[in-house]
Design a protein around this motif. Structure first.
Motif, PDB file in Angstrom:
ATOM      1  N   ASN A  82      -9.136  -0.365  -2.101  1.00 19.67           N
ATOM      2  CA  ASN A  82      -8.164  -0.874  -3.074  1.00 19.67           C
ATOM      3  C   ASN A  82      -7.083  -1.763  -2.465  1.00 19.67           C
ATOM      4  OD1 ASN A  82      -9.501   0.536  -5.090  1.00 19.67           O
ATOM      5  ND2 ASN A  82      -8.161   2.324  -4.958  1.00 19.67           N
ATOM      6  N   ALA A  83      -6.905  -1.691  -1.152  1.00 21.64           N
ATOM      7  CA  ALA A  83      -5.802  -2.416  -0.506  1.00 21.64           C
ATOM      8  C   ALA A  83      -6.051  -3.922  -0.488  1.00 21.64           C
ATOM      9  CB  ALA A  83      -5.605  -1.902   0.910  1.00 21.64           C
ATOM     10  N   ASP A  84      -4.972  -4.684  -0.697  1.00 17.82           N
ATOM     11  CA  ASP A  84      -5.053  -6.153  -0.692  1.00 17.82           C
ATOM     12  C   ASP A  84      -4.523  -6.763   0.593  1.00 17.82           C
ATOM     13  OD1 ASP A  84      -6.089  -6.230  -3.302  1.00 17.82           O
ATOM     14  OD2 ASP A  84      -4.071  -6.082  -4.160  1.00 17.82           O
ATOM     15  N   GLU A  85      -3.750  -5.981   1.364  1.00 18.33           N
ATOM     16  CA  GLU A  85      -3.117  -6.489   2.573  1.00 18.33           C
ATOM     17  C   GLU A  85      -3.715  -5.835   3.816  1.00 18.33           C
ATOM     18  OE1 GLU A  85      -0.986  -8.886   2.344  1.00 18.33           O
ATOM     19  OE2 GLU A  85      -0.729  -8.851   0.159  1.00 18.33           O
ATOM     20  N   ASP A  86      -3.435  -6.437   4.976  1.00 16.78           N
ATOM     21  CA  ASP A  86      -3.915  -5.884   6.247  1.00 16.78           C
ATOM     22  C   ASP A  86      -3.117  -4.655   6.670  1.00 16.78           C
ATOM     23  OD1 ASP A  86      -5.833  -7.830   6.430  1.00 16.78           O
ATOM     24  OD2 ASP A  86      -4.665  -9.142   7.735  1.00 16.78           O
ATOM     25  N   GLU A  87      -1.928  -4.473   6.099  1.00 16.03           N
ATOM     26  CA  GLU A  87      -1.132  -3.277   6.367  1.00 16.03           C
ATOM     27  C   GLU A  87      -1.076  -2.426   5.106  1.00 16.03           C
ATOM     28  OE1 GLU A  87       2.823  -2.494   8.831  1.00 16.03           O
ATOM     29  OE2 GLU A  87       3.309  -3.234   6.819  1.00 16.03           O
ATOM     30  N   ILE A  88      -1.549  -1.194   5.215  1.00 18.52           N
ATOM     31  CA  ILE A  88      -1.592  -0.293   4.063  1.00 18.52           C
ATOM     32  C   ILE A  88      -0.263   0.442   3.954  1.00 18.52           C
ATOM     33  CG2 ILE A  88      -2.682   1.791   3.148  1.00 18.52           C
ATOM     34  CD1 ILE A  88      -5.322   0.751   4.321  1.00 18.52           C
ATOM     35  N   SER A  89       0.338   0.361   2.775  1.00 14.96           N
ATOM     36  CA  SER A  89       1.671   0.916   2.558  1.00 14.96           C
ATOM     37  C   SER A  89       1.603   2.245   1.806  1.00 14.96           C
ATOM     38  CB  SER A  89       2.522  -0.072   1.750  1.00 14.96           C
ATOM     39  OG  SER A  89       1.982  -0.211   0.432  1.00 14.96           O
ATOM     40  N   LEU A  90       2.750   2.882   1.666  1.00 15.15           N
ATOM     41  CA  LEU A  90       2.855   4.143   0.923  1.00 15.15           C
ATOM     42  C   LEU A  90       2.404   3.965  -0.524  1.00 15.15           C
ATOM     43  CD1 LEU A  90       3.775   7.112   0.717  1.00 15.15           C
ATOM     44  CD2 LEU A  90       6.097   6.269   0.282  1.00 15.15           C
ATOM     45  N   SER A  91       2.764   2.849  -1.138  1.00 14.57           N
ATOM     46  CA  SER A  91       2.370   2.599  -2.530  1.00 14.57           C
ATOM     47  C   SER A  91       0.857   2.440  -2.654  1.00 14.57           C
ATOM     48  CB  SER A  91       3.088   1.356  -3.079  1.00 14.57           C
ATOM     49  OG  SER A  91       2.728   0.199  -2.343  1.00 14.57           O
ATOM     50  N   ASP A  92       0.213   1.853  -1.649  1.00 12.35           N
ATOM     51  CA  ASP A  92      -1.253   1.739  -1.666  1.00 12.35           C
ATOM     52  C   ASP A  92      -1.894   3.130  -1.707  1.00 12.35           C
ATOM     53  OD1 ASP A  92      -1.404  -1.079  -1.515  1.00 12.35           O
ATOM     54  OD2 ASP A  92      -1.092  -1.019   0.648  1.00 12.35           O
ATOM     55  N   VAL A  93      -1.346   4.041  -0.901  1.00 14.62           N
ATOM     56  CA  VAL A  93      -1.872   5.413  -0.867  1.00 14.62           C
ATOM     57  C   VAL A  93      -1.636   6.105  -2.203  1.00 14.62           C
ATOM     58  CG1 VAL A  93      -1.654   7.685   0.218  1.00 14.62           C
ATOM     59  CG2 VAL A  93      -1.579   5.613   1.635  1.00 14.62           C
ATOM     60  N   ASN A  94      -0.398   6.039  -2.703  1.00 10.21           N
ATOM     61  CA  ASN A  94      -0.065   6.716  -3.966  1.00 10.21           C
ATOM     62  C   ASN A  94      -0.906   6.197  -5.123  1.00 10.21           C
ATOM     63  OD1 ASN A  94       1.902   8.397  -2.859  1.00 10.21           O
ATOM     64  ND2 ASN A  94       3.551   6.921  -3.179  1.00 10.21           N
TER      65      ASN A  94
END
Length: 203
Positions: A82-94
């Protein structure tokens, strides 16, 4: 040399199979990952694909998954997809947690649940109704409105099926994390719980 693995009931099974089996084997209990171990399990595979996790994101995965390796692997798979960026953030996880639980509910948890007979399911419902796990068999029997001796056979069946295991003397827990959450999401459990609450009100 013989190397084997199994659920916590393996101790009892080996001792019943052969006397003094505790002298024949070296036992090593493998539990959930620590936060540091989880962080490595999350980040190292991702680096190979040029992906990184923020500290908050990795910590959130560990906390939600309680360090259970298979769940970490599965959630990371959903997050990565689901991630769009190379760095996965807290919001990506949630944003991926709901999809992750949907996958578990329809596969991982459902397969185990469908192995249960009706009496097994009522026992499981009563365990979840106890709120805190591990729970005593006496508390389970109370929520089933039965005596301890009358639910012992069902307890033994669920242990044999690998659904629950004895934690300490007369205390029980589910063999996989979050199984109680899956049960709470079932309409079958909700109906049973409503009937139980109605019974308490009448009493």
């Amino acid at each position: 040399m013989i190397v084997g693995a199994g659920l916590p009931k393996i101790y009892k099974m080996l001792s019943e199979e052969k006397s003094y089996s505790e002298r024949l084997f070296c036992y090593k209990e493998i539990g959930s990952l620590t936060e540091d171990q989880s962080e490595k399990a999350i980040e190292i595979p991702a680096w190979q694909f040029g992906i990184s996790y923020t500290k908050d994101a990795a910590a959130r995965i560990h906390d939600v998954m309680k360090g259970y390796p298979f769940f970490i692997q599965q959630l990371c798979q959903v997050v990565y997809k689901n991630a769009d960026e190379d760095e996965i953030s807290l919001s990506d996880v949630n944003n991926s947690i709901s999809e992750f639980y949907d996958l578990l509910d329809t596969g991982f948890f459902r397969v185990r649940y469908e192995r249960c007979a009706e009496s097994d399911k009522k026992f499981i419902f009563a365990m979840v109704q106890c709120d805190e796990l591990p729970c005593t068999i006496a508390n389970v029997a109370k929520h089933m409105n039965k005596g301890v001796s009358s639910v012992s056979t069902t307890r033994a069946q669920l242990i044999s099926k690998g659904i629950i295991y004895p934690v300490r003397y007369r205390e029980l827990d589910f063999t996989v994390p979050e199984f109680s959450g899956f049960i709470r999401r079932l309409d079958e459990y909700k109906n049973w719980s409503e009937e139980w609450e109605a019974l308490l009100t009448k009493s």
